[in-house]
Scaffold this active site. Structure first.
Site, PDB file in Angstrom:
ATOM      1  N   GLY A 187       0.837  -1.200   0.000  1.00 13.77           N
ATOM      2  CA  GLY A 187       0.000   0.000   0.000  1.00 13.77           C
ATOM      3  C   GLY A 187       0.865   1.241   0.000  1.00 13.77           C
ATOM      4  N   GLU A 188       0.326   2.334   0.521  1.00 13.40           N
ATOM      5  CA  GLU A 188       1.011   3.629   0.587  1.00 13.40           C
ATOM      6  C   GLU A 188       1.198   4.266  -0.779  1.00 13.40           C
ATOM      7  OE1 GLU A 188       4.764   3.112   2.605  1.00 13.40           O
ATOM      8  OE2 GLU A 188       3.844   2.032   4.283  1.00 13.40           O
TER       9      GLU A 188
END
Length: 346
Positions: free
Chosen positions: A312-313
């Site tokens: 993610g991120e």
């Protein structure tokens, strides 16, 4: 929804000229594959034979989810704000990739269950300290959903005003794969068991419990199953902000870099609100979350990379950026057969 977006489908007239330019670069026709496809898309979106990528920005929206109380993630909720401190200190995955590829990284508090100081280096767009628990009630009110959309718009407008025309989005929020799975099953018709995955649980030991909690949440839901109702009932503040941000970016004709499972679900919602947003979207990678491949297929999206990522991120989107940059360099920097004395060899 009060906020309206005027997202134009790019004019098709330029496509034949773009194709002619690409085909006459000093290479066999089609030999640069995906680079040629990306150059076509970006040139078409920007309506120019000489596309460019300027002042890239990446926004990470952070928020907590009430469903975390049901133990659908092995990670405690405080990891959300702890990771934000890691972002500040430059030590997270998205930090090294932003540095490597020259992205201006912005961290936004959309609804973290923590009281940040005014001096903390975060953009304060907090709606509320965590959504509500959708096992029992809607995650957010209609007013909160509309405010989240608007604040996502504001974040993108600020990047655009700084001269940015290519933007990535990421997220931080424990249990947001659960919310994404529910958006996916309601909006695609793909059964819940195929939409859920391990999230940050690398052992996969919690999946059965996660499935049971989400299934019960669906049984308890008594809404009208409209798009807006699904979004507000099961969404996260950081996810809804990303939806608003994507729609605004497309309205501004910015190139949108789409990350993994959660951000692809945000693009799914955005596309249900205005299908033209997809013309500006480049899907960075196919992640390792179970439902991501199915979701990409549903959207008819062709991801650039498949590296087994599931962080993610926005890390997968930024990993793909050099290839996107290469496509623009190809169309702008390669000679054509008309410019040099090379016989066409195709």
């Amino acid at each position: 929804m009060k906020q309206q977006f005027n997202i134009e489908k790019p004019n098709d007239d330029i496509r034949s000229y773009l194709q002619e330019k690409i085909d006459n670069l000093t290479k066999p026709k089609g030999s640069l594959g995906t680079l040629e496809e990306l150059a076509m898309q970006i040139g078409w979106a920007q309506q120019t034979l000489s596309p460019e990528l300027k002042n890239p920005c990446h926004i990470v929206f952070a928020g907590d989810h009430g469903i975390a109380a049901e133990g659908v993630s092995p990670s405690p909720q405080e990891v959300t704000y702890q990771m934000i401190a890691n972002f500040w200190n430059g030590g997270a995955g998205i930090n090294f990739l932003s540095r490597q590829h020259g992205f201006n990284l912005k961290i936004v508090d959309a609804g973290v269950n923590y009281d940040f100081k005014e001096t903390d280096p975060i953009i304060n767009k907090k709606i509320r300290k965590s959504t509500r628990n959708y096992l029992h009630e809607a995650a957010m009110t209609q007013e909160e959903m509309e405010l989240a959309i608007q604040r996502g718009v504001e974040c993108v407008q600020a990047c655009y005003d700084e001269g940015c025309n290519v933007i990535g989005f990421g997220e931080m929020g424990i249990t947001n794969t659960s919310s994404s799975s529910l958006w996916m099953t309601y909006l695609t018709g793909i059964t819940l068991d195929k939409c859920i995955g391990a999230g940050c649980d690398h052992t996969g030991s919690i999946i059965n419990h996660k499935y049971n909690v989400l299934k019960k949440s669906m049984e308890n839901y008594k809404g009208d199953q409209s798009l807006e109702d699904i979004v507000r009932y099961f969404g996260g503040y950081e996810m809804v902000m990303a939806v608003g941000a994507m729609l605004k970016a497309a309205e501004l004709k910015m190139i949108i870099l789409v990350d993994g499972f959660i951000m692809t679900n945000c693009m799914l919602v955005a596309s249900k609100m205005n299908e033209n947003v997809l013309h500006y979207a480049i899907f960075g990678h196919q992640g390792d979350e179970a439902g991501h491949k199915l979701l990409l297929e549903y959207l008819k999206a062709k991801p650039i990379l498949n590296l087994g990522l599931r962080l993610g991120e926005g890390t997968g989107a930024l990993c793909a950026y050099p290839i996107i940059d290469s496509s623009v360099r190809m169309i702008n920097e390669m000679n054509s057969f008309k410019e040099i004395k090379v016989t066409k060899y195709f």
